[in-house]
Scaffold this motif. Structure first.
Motif, PDB file in Angstrom:
ATOM      1  N   UNK A 115      -6.207   7.590   6.169  1.00 24.75           N
ATOM      2  CA  UNK A 115      -4.912   7.937   6.882  1.00 24.75           C
ATOM      3  C   UNK A 115      -3.732   7.298   6.068  1.00 24.75           C
ATOM      4  N   UNK A 116      -2.604   7.839   5.979  1.00 26.14           N
ATOM      5  CA  UNK A 116      -1.330   7.384   5.320  1.00 26.14           C
ATOM      6  C   UNK A 116      -0.023   7.233   6.108  1.00 26.14           C
ATOM      7  N   UNK A 117       0.469   6.152   5.996  1.00 26.73           N
ATOM      8  CA  UNK A 117       1.874   6.081   6.579  1.00 26.73           C
ATOM      9  C   UNK A 117       2.958   5.944   5.797  1.00 26.73           C
ATOM     10  N   UNK A 118       3.785   6.961   5.652  1.00 25.71           N
ATOM     11  CA  UNK A 118       4.713   6.948   4.623  1.00 25.71           C
ATOM     12  C   UNK A 118       5.987   6.096   4.483  1.00 25.71           C
ATOM     13  N   UNK A 119       6.027   5.643   5.726  1.00 25.17           N
ATOM     14  CA  UNK A 119       7.308   4.781   5.875  1.00 25.17           C
ATOM     15  C   UNK A 119       7.003   3.303   5.491  1.00 25.17           C
ATOM     16  N   UNK A 120       5.637   2.852   5.325  1.00 26.30           N
ATOM     17  CA  UNK A 120       5.082   1.708   4.959  1.00 26.30           C
ATOM     18  C   UNK A 120       4.469   1.732   3.659  1.00 26.30           C
ATOM     19  N   UNK A 121       4.100   2.861   3.165  1.00 26.71           N
ATOM     20  CA  UNK A 121       3.441   3.299   2.172  1.00 26.71           C
ATOM     21  C   UNK A 121       2.044   2.648   2.203  1.00 26.71           C
ATOM     22  N   UNK A 122       1.460   2.585   3.448  1.00 26.27           N
ATOM     23  CA  UNK A 122       0.108   1.925   3.751  1.00 26.27           C
ATOM     24  C   UNK A 122      -1.151   2.924   3.709  1.00 26.27           C
ATOM     25  N   UNK A 123      -1.973   2.796   2.833  1.00 23.65           N
ATOM     26  CA  UNK A 123      -3.124   3.560   2.980  1.00 23.65           C
ATOM     27  C   UNK A 123      -4.366   3.028   3.773  1.00 23.65           C
ATOM     28  N   UNK A 124      -4.784   3.651   4.678  1.00 22.86           N
ATOM     29  CA  UNK A 124      -5.798   2.935   5.649  1.00 22.86           C
ATOM     30  C   UNK A 124      -7.329   3.762   4.915  1.00 22.86           C
ATOM     31  N   UNK A 125      -8.041   2.802   4.803  1.00 19.92           N
ATOM     32  CA  UNK A 125      -9.429   3.262   4.659  1.00 19.92           C
ATOM     33  C   UNK A 125     -10.421   2.892   5.654  1.00 19.92           C
ATOM     34  N   UNK A 126     -11.052   3.909   6.022  1.00 25.24           N
ATOM     35  CA  UNK A 126     -12.131   3.668   7.152  1.00 25.24           C
ATOM     36  C   UNK A 126     -13.476   3.582   6.372  1.00 25.24           C
ATOM     37  N   UNK A 127     -14.403   2.494   7.228  1.00 27.99           N
ATOM     38  CA  UNK A 127     -15.629   2.487   6.587  1.00 27.99           C
ATOM     39  C   UNK A 127     -16.739   2.622   7.904  1.00 27.99           C
ATOM     40  N   UNK A 128     -17.835   3.072   7.726  1.00 28.49           N
ATOM     41  CA  UNK A 128     -18.813   3.294   8.683  1.00 28.49           C
ATOM     42  C   UNK A 128     -19.374   1.808   9.017  1.00 28.49           C
ATOM     43  N   UNK A 129     -19.502   0.898   8.404  1.00 27.26           N
ATOM     44  CA  UNK A 129     -19.982  -0.073   8.860  1.00 27.26           C
ATOM     45  C   UNK A 129     -19.162  -1.168   8.801  1.00 27.26           C
ATOM     46  N   UNK A 130     -19.040  -2.373   9.784  1.00 32.90           N
ATOM     47  CA  UNK A 130     -18.093  -3.521  10.044  1.00 32.90           C
ATOM     48  C   UNK A 130     -18.645  -4.698   9.354  1.00 32.90           C
ATOM     49  N   UNK A 131     -18.119  -5.763   9.902  1.00 32.72           N
ATOM     50  CA  UNK A 131     -16.961  -5.881  10.637  1.00 32.72           C
ATOM     51  C   UNK A 131     -15.654  -5.463  10.196  1.00 32.72           C
ATOM     52  N   UNK A 132     -15.513  -5.128   8.949  1.00 30.49           N
ATOM     53  CA  UNK A 132     -14.352  -4.749   8.302  1.00 30.49           C
ATOM     54  C   UNK A 132     -14.249  -3.341   8.126  1.00 30.49           C
ATOM     55  N   UNK A 133     -14.142  -2.618   9.261  1.00 35.59           N
ATOM     56  CA  UNK A 133     -14.154  -1.265   9.009  1.00 35.59           C
ATOM     57  C   UNK A 133     -12.864  -0.584   8.464  1.00 35.59           C
ATOM     58  N   UNK A 134     -11.818  -1.126   8.706  1.00 38.48           N
ATOM     59  CA  UNK A 134     -10.708  -0.737   8.091  1.00 38.48           C
ATOM     60  C   UNK A 134     -10.065  -1.624   7.084  1.00 38.48           C
ATOM     61  N   UNK A 135      -9.915  -0.962   5.940  1.00 41.62           N
ATOM     62  CA  UNK A 135      -9.143  -1.841   4.722  1.00 41.62           C
ATOM     63  C   UNK A 135      -8.029  -1.145   4.383  1.00 41.62           C
ATOM     64  N   UNK A 136      -7.020  -2.062   3.964  1.00 42.65           N
ATOM     65  CA  UNK A 136      -5.614  -1.583   3.537  1.00 42.65           C
ATOM     66  C   UNK A 136      -5.374  -1.443   2.086  1.00 42.65           C
ATOM     67  N   UNK A 137      -4.459  -0.411   1.540  1.00 41.04           N
ATOM     68  CA  UNK A 137      -4.130  -0.450   0.335  1.00 41.04           C
ATOM     69  C   UNK A 137      -2.516  -0.245   0.401  1.00 41.04           C
ATOM     70  N   UNK A 138      -1.873  -0.864  -0.612  1.00 41.67           N
ATOM     71  CA  UNK A 138      -0.412  -0.660  -0.791  1.00 41.67           C
ATOM     72  C   UNK A 138      -0.441   0.659  -1.863  1.00 41.67           C
ATOM     73  N   UNK A 139       0.509   1.755  -1.599  1.00 41.83           N
ATOM     74  CA  UNK A 139       0.792   2.622  -2.812  1.00 41.83           C
ATOM     75  C   UNK A 139       2.193   2.619  -3.348  1.00 41.83           C
ATOM     76  N   UNK A 140       2.306   2.475  -4.376  1.00 43.25           N
ATOM     77  CA  UNK A 140       3.606   2.434  -5.099  1.00 43.25           C
ATOM     78  C   UNK A 140       4.185   4.198  -5.383  1.00 43.25           C
ATOM     79  N   UNK A 141       5.392   4.068  -5.968  1.00 50.43           N
ATOM     80  CA  UNK A 141       5.910   5.301  -6.260  1.00 50.43           C
ATOM     81  C   UNK A 141       5.267   6.177  -7.131  1.00 50.43           C
TER      82      UNK A 141
END
Length: 405
Positions: A115-141
């Motif tokens: 999932x991607x949020x254009x206003x913050x340029x945050x890219x969310x990556x979902x994983x099946x197994x936890x506890x770290x199910x969601x990791x974030x990445x920053x996307x530049x121009x």
């Protein structure tokens, strides 16, 4: 061929790649190029001859930014994400590929949905197994990726083994929703079929999420820079709320698809993140359960919803009239046969349809049938029926993830 747009499908092979098709005005497609992602797909691990394959099944594993300048792809095999630049003619140039930070410990990684949020340029990556199910990445121009330190669990404290399926940012970018299928991995019977009942406190329980505990849908508030707040675990209204998909013209409403309740429901997201769901509208399950209703698409006018009956091998359609949801066509297309080796959780032989994509005008729908090695394009009929207009041969079993513009 009069060009109308572009279509991208992820092969999900061990040497992962994106197939780029030109899409004509009549819906037919022609392959243009294949571009390696620089990462590893799940390969045959995605093929569910064994229940463990559920780990790598998710929606939105390939995602375009709203301005259609960048394309992201999850590499499920090594828990990485690739970014591509998209030129004016639709061709792809690999920009970057980065690991999410979650270590691969088994036969495959577990990254599955974006999932991607254009206003913050945050890219969310979902994983099946936890506890770290969601990791974030920053996307530049330019599409370069930087792994961020934030990490989040989508599981209630008493269900650490919950398996998420799909992640989506609300249209106002204020909330992030996560669907889920199971509260723990199914074990396997000697014949490879799944054991989906377990003993809890001396009583048998389904391992489907939200069945019966009303906590199957996770809703996170989104703050500055895309940082997530504490999750709210809410009642989705049915078992295994696999796919939350927002409407196009009513941004506070979304359709929920239920993999084990075999149904869809129309839901509303309030300004405080609270979800209220309408009645669930089931499909025909007379041939067996569960149907594994999973991937979905909605027409641009919000009148028709299409969902894969993954355990059956076909698509079913629902109609939306105001706040009323009803079956349109069940099934909505002929069954596409596989090679006879895929069985859904209900034991039914099929072609394992997974991800689908709908054109922005709602005229055409494209469906992956990996066990049939086919990508099929349909013309959407006003009554909810799908008329096949094109098909292409794709790699066997592994493909998952499709998008376009």
């Amino acid at each position: 061929m009069l060009q109308s747009g572009h279509l991208y499908i992820q092969t999900n092979e061990v040497r992962n790649g994106i197939i780029h098709y030109l899409r004509a005005q009549d819906g037919t497609i022609t392959e243009v190029e294949r571009c390696l992602t620089g990462g590893a797909g799940a390969g045959d691990f995605n093929y569910r001859s064994h229940p463990i394959g559920i780990l790598t099944e998710g929606a939105q594993s390939v995602l375009l930014t709203p301005d259609q300048r960048l394309l992201f792809a999850v590499n499920a095999g090594d828990n990485s994400v690739s970014s591509f630049g998209v030129s004016e003619d639709g061709k792809l140039t690999l920009v970057d590929a980065k690991r999410t930070g979650n270590i691969v410990t088994g036969s495959s990684g577990t990254a599955k949905s974006l999932a991607y949020a254009p206003s913050s340029r945050a890219l969310y990556v979902l994983h099946s197994l936890g506890p770290d199910h969601i990791r974030l990445m920053a996307v530049d121009d330019d599409g370069n990726l930087t792994v961020r330190q934030e990490r989040y669990s989508i599981a209630p404290p008493d269900k650490p083994g919950r398996l998420p399926t799909m992640i989506v940012v609300s249209p106002d970018q204020q909330f992030l929703l996560v669907g889920s299928s199971l509260d723990e991995l199914p074990a396997a019977n000697p014949d490879g079929s799944a054991i989906v009942w377990v003993q809890r406190n001396g009583r048998p329980h389904k391992i489907s999420s939200n069945a019966p505990d009303p906590d199957g849908l996770a809703v996170f508030p989104v703050g500055d820079r895309g940082v997530l707040g504490e999750p709210m675990f809410q009642d989705a209204g049915g078992g295994s709320p696999w796919c939350p998909l927002f409407l196009n013209r009513r941004p506070n409403q979304f359709v929920l698809g239920f993999a084990t309740a075999d149904a869809c429901s129309l839901a509303t997201l309030d300004s405080d993140g609270k979800v209220s769901t309408g009645p669930i509208v089931p499909a025909d399950t007379s041939i067996g359960r569960p149907s594994e209703l999973c991937w979905m698409a909605i027409t641009s006018d919000d009148q028709l919803v299409f969902a894969t009956m993954t355990g059956y091998g076909y698509i079913t359609s629902w109609r939306i009239e105001g706040n009323v949801l009803s079956i349109a066509k069940d099934p909505a297309c002929p069954t596409v046969p596989g090679d006879g080796t895929f069985r859904g959780l209900g034991g039914i032989v099929g072609s394992s349809p997974n991800d689908m994509w709908m054109t922005s005008d709602g005229a055409y729908l494209y469906q992956i049938y990996p066990n049939a090695s086919k990508l099929v394009g349909y013309a959407v009929q006003p009554d909810g029926w799908l008329e096949e207009v094109t098909s292409a041969t794709i790699p066997y079993n592994s493909p998952q993830g499709v998008t376009g513009f």
